[in-house]
Design a protein around this motif. Structure first.
Motif, PDB file in Angstrom:
ATOM      1  N   THR A 143     -58.423 -14.263  47.887  1.00  0.00           N
ATOM      2  CA  THR A 143     -59.464 -13.231  47.851  1.00  0.00           C
ATOM      3  C   THR A 143     -58.841 -11.845  47.796  1.00  0.00           C
ATOM      4  O   THR A 143     -59.284 -10.986  47.034  1.00  0.00           O
ATOM      5  CB  THR A 143     -60.378 -13.347  49.096  1.00  0.00           C
ATOM      6  OG1 THR A 143     -60.953 -14.647  49.119  1.00  0.00           O
ATOM      7  CG2 THR A 143     -61.462 -12.293  49.091  1.00  0.00           C
ATOM      8  N   CYS A 144     -57.822 -11.633  48.591  1.00  0.00           N
ATOM      9  CA  CYS A 144     -57.144 -10.339  48.638  1.00  0.00           C
ATOM     10  C   CYS A 144     -56.570  -9.964  47.272  1.00  0.00           C
ATOM     11  O   CYS A 144     -56.754  -8.845  46.793  1.00  0.00           O
ATOM     12  CB  CYS A 144     -56.046 -10.381  49.693  1.00  0.00           C
ATOM     13  SG  CYS A 144     -55.224  -8.802  49.952  1.00  0.00           S
ATOM     14  N   SER A 159     -67.766  -1.662  68.847  1.00  0.00           N
ATOM     15  CA  SER A 159     -67.119  -2.915  69.226  1.00  0.00           C
ATOM     16  C   SER A 159     -66.983  -3.792  67.992  1.00  0.00           C
ATOM     17  O   SER A 159     -67.655  -3.590  66.989  1.00  0.00           O
ATOM     18  CB  SER A 159     -67.928  -3.628  70.317  1.00  0.00           C
ATOM     19  OG  SER A 159     -69.225  -3.932  69.838  1.00  0.00           O
ATOM     20  N   GLY A 160     -66.106  -4.770  68.090  1.00  0.00           N
ATOM     21  CA  GLY A 160     -65.865  -5.672  66.965  1.00  0.00           C
ATOM     22  C   GLY A 160     -64.856  -5.090  65.992  1.00  0.00           C
ATOM     23  O   GLY A 160     -64.276  -4.027  66.216  1.00  0.00           O
ATOM     24  N   SER A 161     -64.639  -5.822  64.904  1.00  0.00           N
ATOM     25  CA  SER A 161     -63.714  -5.375  63.875  1.00  0.00           C
ATOM     26  C   SER A 161     -64.109  -6.001  62.551  1.00  0.00           C
ATOM     27  O   SER A 161     -64.870  -6.971  62.509  1.00  0.00           O
ATOM     28  CB  SER A 161     -62.278  -5.775  64.224  1.00  0.00           C
ATOM     29  OG  SER A 161     -62.151  -7.183  64.169  1.00  0.00           O
ATOM     30  N   VAL A 162     -63.590  -5.468  61.485  1.00  0.00           N
ATOM     31  CA  VAL A 162     -63.855  -6.039  60.172  1.00  0.00           C
ATOM     32  C   VAL A 162     -63.318  -7.468  60.130  1.00  0.00           C
ATOM     33  O   VAL A 162     -63.961  -8.380  59.628  1.00  0.00           O
ATOM     34  CB  VAL A 162     -63.216  -5.174  59.063  1.00  0.00           C
ATOM     35  CG1 VAL A 162     -63.361  -5.839  57.712  1.00  0.00           C
ATOM     36  CG2 VAL A 162     -63.844  -3.793  59.040  1.00  0.00           C
ATOM     37  N   GLY A 190     -49.776 -11.071  54.195  1.00  0.00           N
ATOM     38  CA  GLY A 190     -50.808 -11.450  55.163  1.00  0.00           C
ATOM     39  C   GLY A 190     -51.237 -10.320  56.066  1.00  0.00           C
ATOM     40  O   GLY A 190     -51.697 -10.547  57.187  1.00  0.00           O
ATOM     41  N   LYS A 191     -51.117  -9.081  55.612  1.00  0.00           N
ATOM     42  CA  LYS A 191     -51.463  -7.927  56.441  1.00  0.00           C
ATOM     43  C   LYS A 191     -52.910  -7.485  56.262  1.00  0.00           C
ATOM     44  O   LYS A 191     -53.268  -6.380  56.659  1.00  0.00           O
ATOM     45  CB  LYS A 191     -50.542  -6.753  56.096  1.00  0.00           C
ATOM     46  CG  LYS A 191     -49.100  -6.975  56.465  1.00  0.00           C
ATOM     47  CD  LYS A 191     -48.269  -5.760  56.116  1.00  0.00           C
ATOM     48  CE  LYS A 191     -46.826  -5.962  56.475  1.00  0.00           C
ATOM     49  NZ  LYS A 191     -45.998  -4.814  56.072  1.00  0.00           N
ATOM     50  N   THR A 192     -53.734  -8.315  55.650  1.00  0.00           N
ATOM     51  CA  THR A 192     -55.136  -7.964  55.461  1.00  0.00           C
ATOM     52  C   THR A 192     -56.000  -8.954  56.229  1.00  0.00           C
ATOM     53  O   THR A 192     -55.495  -9.925  56.774  1.00  0.00           O
ATOM     54  CB  THR A 192     -55.522  -8.020  53.965  1.00  0.00           C
ATOM     55  OG1 THR A 192     -55.459  -9.370  53.522  1.00  0.00           O
ATOM     56  CG2 THR A 192     -54.595  -7.150  53.127  1.00  0.00           C
ATOM     57  N   ASN A 193     -57.280  -8.710  56.256  1.00  0.00           N
ATOM     58  CA  ASN A 193     -58.202  -9.604  56.951  1.00  0.00           C
ATOM     59  C   ASN A 193     -58.842 -10.604  56.000  1.00  0.00           C
ATOM     60  O   ASN A 193     -59.917 -11.101  56.270  1.00  0.00           O
ATOM     61  CB  ASN A 193     -59.290  -8.780  57.648  1.00  0.00           C
ATOM     62  CG  ASN A 193     -58.726  -7.946  58.764  1.00  0.00           C
ATOM     63  OD1 ASN A 193     -57.892  -8.419  59.522  1.00  0.00           O
ATOM     64  ND2 ASN A 193     -59.155  -6.714  58.857  1.00  0.00           N
TER      65      ASN A 193
END
Length: 134
Positions: free
Chosen positions: A61-62, A114-117, A53-56
């Protein structure tokens, strides 16, 4: 017993060329093996990141993306040239001339971010003062 010189030297030359070709082929195969081993390690790490679970992304999907990356790697289509500034400026190439320079400046890190993926996107902002029209 005597050997004709021209025949002996031709045979030696053929043997030396053949030996050189074998050596070059072996070196190329070893380099390719090293590249594939590095890619396998990276792909295994990506899969582990998916499982931990270290991805976004959600796990399904990962894992699908990691599998697609593995296929492209096996085809030789994944390359990291390290030329990030060229890649960044290519993003701006299709913009109109009056927007291109500001886009390139944002791509090179000027302005604020600003923001993130993970939150859905990164916003890069560059404020450029423009003199008032007279």
């Amino acid at each position: 017993m005597t050997f004709p010189i021209s025949r002996f030297s031709h045979s030696c030359r053929v043997a030396l060329v053949a030996g050189g070709m074998l050596l070059a082929t072996g070196s190329a195969m070893a380099a390719e093996g090293d590249r594939q081993a590095g890619a396998s390690t990276t792909i295994a790490q990506e899969r582990q990141n998916c499982m931990d679970g270290k991805t976004n992304q959600d796990r399904e999907t990962c894992l699908r993306e990691a599998g697609a990356a593995k296929q492209e790697s096996q085809r030789g289509n994944l390359r990291d040239t390290g030329d990030y500034s060229s890649n960044a400026s290519k993003r701006c190439a299709t913009l109109p001339a009056d927007q291109k320079a500001d886009c390139e400046r944002r791509s090179m890190g000027e302005g604020s971010v600003s923001g993130s993926v993970g939150s859905g996107g990164v916003v890069r902002e560059l404020v450029t003062p423009v003199p008032a029209a007279k």
